[in-house]
Design a protein around this motif. Structure first.
Motif, PDB file in Angstrom:
ATOM      1  N   ASN A   2       0.808  -1.205   0.000  1.00 59.99           N
ATOM      2  CA  ASN A   2       0.000   0.000   0.000  1.00 59.99           C
ATOM      3  C   ASN A   2       0.843   1.257   0.000  1.00 59.99           C
ATOM      4  O   ASN A   2       0.303   2.352  -0.026  1.00 59.99           O
ATOM      5  CB  ASN A   2      -0.905   0.010   1.251  1.00 59.99           C
ATOM      6  CG  ASN A   2      -1.783  -1.212   1.318  1.00 59.99           C
ATOM      7  OD1 ASN A   2      -2.299  -1.636   0.306  1.00 59.99           O
ATOM      8  ND2 ASN A   2      -1.932  -1.789   2.491  1.00 59.99           N
ATOM      9  N   GLY A  45       5.581   1.088   5.556  1.00 56.46           N
ATOM     10  CA  GLY A  45       5.644   0.032   6.548  1.00 56.46           C
ATOM     11  C   GLY A  45       7.060  -0.248   6.981  1.00 56.46           C
ATOM     12  O   GLY A  45       7.995   0.477   6.646  1.00 56.46           O
ATOM     13  N   GLU A  90       3.066  -4.436  14.464  1.00 57.42           N
ATOM     14  CA  GLU A  90       2.603  -4.152  13.097  1.00 57.42           C
ATOM     15  C   GLU A  90       3.792  -4.008  12.145  1.00 57.42           C
ATOM     16  O   GLU A  90       3.877  -3.060  11.359  1.00 57.42           O
ATOM     17  CB  GLU A  90       1.725  -2.904  13.064  1.00 57.42           C
ATOM     18  CG  GLU A  90       0.396  -3.088  13.785  1.00 57.42           C
ATOM     19  CD  GLU A  90      -0.551  -1.933  13.540  1.00 57.42           C
ATOM     20  OE1 GLU A  90      -1.149  -1.868  12.437  1.00 57.42           O
ATOM     21  OE2 GLU A  90      -0.678  -1.076  14.437  1.00 57.42           O
ATOM     22  N   ASP A 114       3.644 -11.682   8.321  1.00 58.40           N
ATOM     23  CA  ASP A 114       3.073 -10.400   7.918  1.00 58.40           C
ATOM     24  C   ASP A 114       2.760  -9.545   9.148  1.00 58.40           C
ATOM     25  O   ASP A 114       2.836 -10.009  10.293  1.00 58.40           O
ATOM     26  CB  ASP A 114       1.824 -10.613   7.062  1.00 58.40           C
ATOM     27  CG  ASP A 114       1.666  -9.557   5.982  1.00 58.40           C
ATOM     28  OD1 ASP A 114       2.270  -8.475   6.098  1.00 58.40           O
ATOM     29  OD2 ASP A 114       0.931  -9.816   5.003  1.00 58.40           O
ATOM     30  N   ASP A 116       0.138  -8.617  10.449  1.00 58.44           N
ATOM     31  CA  ASP A 116      -0.968  -9.070  11.288  1.00 58.44           C
ATOM     32  C   ASP A 116      -0.640 -10.378  11.998  1.00 58.44           C
ATOM     33  O   ASP A 116      -1.496 -10.971  12.660  1.00 58.44           O
ATOM     34  CB  ASP A 116      -2.251  -9.222  10.472  1.00 58.44           C
ATOM     35  CG  ASP A 116      -2.119 -10.266   9.362  1.00 58.44           C
ATOM     36  OD1 ASP A 116      -1.021 -10.848   9.190  1.00 58.44           O
ATOM     37  OD2 ASP A 116      -3.116 -10.494   8.646  1.00 58.44           O
ATOM     38  N   ALA A 120       2.901 -14.971   5.671  1.00 54.53           N
ATOM     39  CA  ALA A 120       2.735 -14.447   4.313  1.00 54.53           C
ATOM     40  C   ALA A 120       3.322 -15.393   3.281  1.00 54.53           C
ATOM     41  O   ALA A 120       2.875 -15.424   2.130  1.00 54.53           O
ATOM     42  CB  ALA A 120       3.397 -13.073   4.200  1.00 54.53           C
ATOM     43  N   THR A 164       4.387 -11.780  -0.888  1.00 51.98           N
ATOM     44  CA  THR A 164       3.682 -10.507  -0.799  1.00 51.98           C
ATOM     45  C   THR A 164       3.272 -10.230   0.635  1.00 51.98           C
ATOM     46  O   THR A 164       2.595 -11.049   1.273  1.00 51.98           O
ATOM     47  CB  THR A 164       2.430 -10.517  -1.704  1.00 51.98           C
ATOM     48  OG1 THR A 164       2.838 -10.742  -3.054  1.00 51.98           O
ATOM     49  CG2 THR A 164       1.702  -9.183  -1.624  1.00 51.98           C
ATOM     50  N   THR A 165       3.691  -9.088   1.167  1.00 50.11           N
ATOM     51  CA  THR A 165       3.335  -8.667   2.521  1.00 50.11           C
ATOM     52  C   THR A 165       2.544  -7.364   2.460  1.00 50.11           C
ATOM     53  O   THR A 165       2.366  -6.777   1.387  1.00 50.11           O
ATOM     54  CB  THR A 165       4.589  -8.464   3.388  1.00 50.11           C
ATOM     55  OG1 THR A 165       5.279  -7.275   2.954  1.00 50.11           O
ATOM     56  CG2 THR A 165       5.525  -9.656   3.293  1.00 50.11           C
ATOM     57  N   ARG A 166       2.117  -6.900   3.613  1.00 47.55           N
ATOM     58  CA  ARG A 166       1.355  -5.651   3.669  1.00 47.55           C
ATOM     59  C   ARG A 166       2.153  -4.476   3.109  1.00 47.55           C
ATOM     60  O   ARG A 166       1.591  -3.557   2.512  1.00 47.55           O
ATOM     61  CB  ARG A 166       0.959  -5.341   5.117  1.00 47.55           C
ATOM     62  CG  ARG A 166       0.100  -4.094   5.258  1.00 47.55           C
ATOM     63  CD  ARG A 166      -0.131  -3.718   6.723  1.00 47.55           C
ATOM     64  NE  ARG A 166      -0.860  -4.746   7.448  1.00 47.55           N
ATOM     65  CZ  ARG A 166      -1.193  -4.631   8.737  1.00 47.55           C
ATOM     66  NH1 ARG A 166      -0.833  -3.535   9.421  1.00 47.55           N
ATOM     67  NH2 ARG A 166      -1.851  -5.583   9.347  1.00 47.55           N
ATOM     68  N   TYR A 167       3.478  -4.499   3.283  1.00 52.16           N
ATOM     69  CA  TYR A 167       4.281  -3.330   2.979  1.00 52.16           C
ATOM     70  C   TYR A 167       5.137  -3.434   1.727  1.00 52.16           C
ATOM     71  O   TYR A 167       5.512  -2.413   1.154  1.00 52.16           O
ATOM     72  CB  TYR A 167       5.200  -3.017   4.164  1.00 52.16           C
ATOM     73  CG  TYR A 167       4.466  -2.800   5.459  1.00 52.16           C
ATOM     74  CD1 TYR A 167       3.363  -1.951   5.527  1.00 52.16           C
ATOM     75  CD2 TYR A 167       4.862  -3.456   6.621  1.00 52.16           C
ATOM     76  CE1 TYR A 167       2.682  -1.758   6.715  1.00 52.16           C
ATOM     77  CE2 TYR A 167       4.195  -3.262   7.814  1.00 52.16           C
ATOM     78  CZ  TYR A 167       3.103  -2.420   7.861  1.00 52.16           C
ATOM     79  OH  TYR A 167       2.429  -2.226   9.039  1.00 52.16           O
TER      80      TYR A 167
END
Length: 309
Positions: A2, A45, A90, A114, A116, A120, A164-167
């Motif tokens: 993101n 992130g 986080e 990840d 959370d 991941a 693929t991770t959140r960041y």
């Protein structure tokens, strides 16, 4: 992903002699890394990468069946503890482990947790060395070759695919993998934003005076070249401390897509090495140095041969 900005931290540390003390030290260093970033000011992130086989001694200096007792399942006690840490802070935590996959099947592996706390993805070391004091072929089966014809679950490894991770999208190799340009290229072509190479490499006492400086320089040069050739950020956390006959040389480092050293550790200290990775810079570099554009993909079929006779 993101965000276009990622804080990358590498944890460089010595083994503490047992799992519980090593985990306590690693947790403290991960928390230190996370506290170095002001959440209110953070654009993107935070990815934190530990070193190869971080939770144990380096087990491969001899062919010793007792060392298999160090291995653990995934998920297991180490991933469970770090998953809770990742969730609480986080952050994304890259966790390299001695994995027991099944009876008689062991791997040198990485689990990416990840932000959370979920898994991941995973990677199992593909290139397995067999050198003096690095007898890894005795212990580890190589990772499986990528399957493109089936859907592979998110928490299962699949060749040189990205995680693929959140960041960020991560291409994670392990130590000996770092010498192979083919692996770095495949991670980059699959869309990685950052290449990571958790490592356990060091000097052998009788070689250090004559070859030590050159060995360290070659290690860094090889990975800086991967960053340049692929226009990608890269980080390599390495162990420190003397274990058996090996003095692990640290010097964990992060480089830009131009190969510039953004941050580097010393050769002996427990440290957190941190740098900002502005992911938008990759497109700038790749359009000015268009190595990916100019690849002759129609001319490389012989690369899959062992040797061209």
């Amino acid at each position: 992903m993101n965000s276009s900005a990622v804080k990358l931290s590498l944890v460089q540390m010595r083994w503490r002699g047992n799992h519980s003390d090593t985990m306590a030290a690693a947790t403290e260093l991960v928390e230190q890394a996370a506290e170095s970033v002001d959440p209110a000011a953070r654009q993107g992130g935070h990815v934190i990468c530990l070193q190869e086989l971080f939770a144990t001694c380096y087990p491969c200096q001899a062919e010793d069946h007792r060392m298999f007792d160090l291995a653990e399942s995934i998920p297991g006690k180490t991933t469970d503890a770090l998953a809770e840490l990742a969730r609480r802070l986080e952050v994304v935590i890259v966790c390299p482990l001695f994995e027991k996959r099944a009876a008689g099947v062991y791997h040198n592996s990485v689990v990416v947790l990840d932000a959370d706390g979920s898994i991941a993805g995973m990677y199992r070391k593909m290139h397995i060395p067999d050198d003096p004091l690095y007898y890894e072929k005795f212990y580890f089966a190589p990772g499986d070759v990528a399957r493109r014809d089936i859907d592979v679950p998110r928490d299962r490894p699949n060749g040189f695919n990205i995680i693929t991770t959140r960041y960020a999208k991560l291409g994670v190799g392990i130590c000996w993998d770092q010498w192979y340009p083919e692996a770095a290229r495949l991670f980059a072509l699959a869309g990685a934003d950052i290449l990571l190479y958790p490592t356990a490499i060091g000097w052998i006492d009788e070689e250090k005076d004559e070859y030590g400086a050159g060995q360290l320089d070659a290690w860094m040069t090889s990975m800086r070249a991967h960053a340049i050739a692929n226009g990608i950020f890269l980080g390599a956390p390495n162990r420190v401390g003397i274990e058996g006959q090996v003095e692990f040389w640290g010097n964990s480092f992060i480089v830009s897509p131009r190969g510039e050293i953004l941050s580097r550790g010393d050769d002996h200290s427990d440290q957190v090495i941190t740098a900002d990775c502005q992911l938008a810079e990759m497109d700038v570099v790749r359009t000015h140095w268009p190595f990916l554009r100019d690849r002759r993909v129609d001319a490389y079929s012989d690369i899959t041969r062992r040797f061209i006779d």
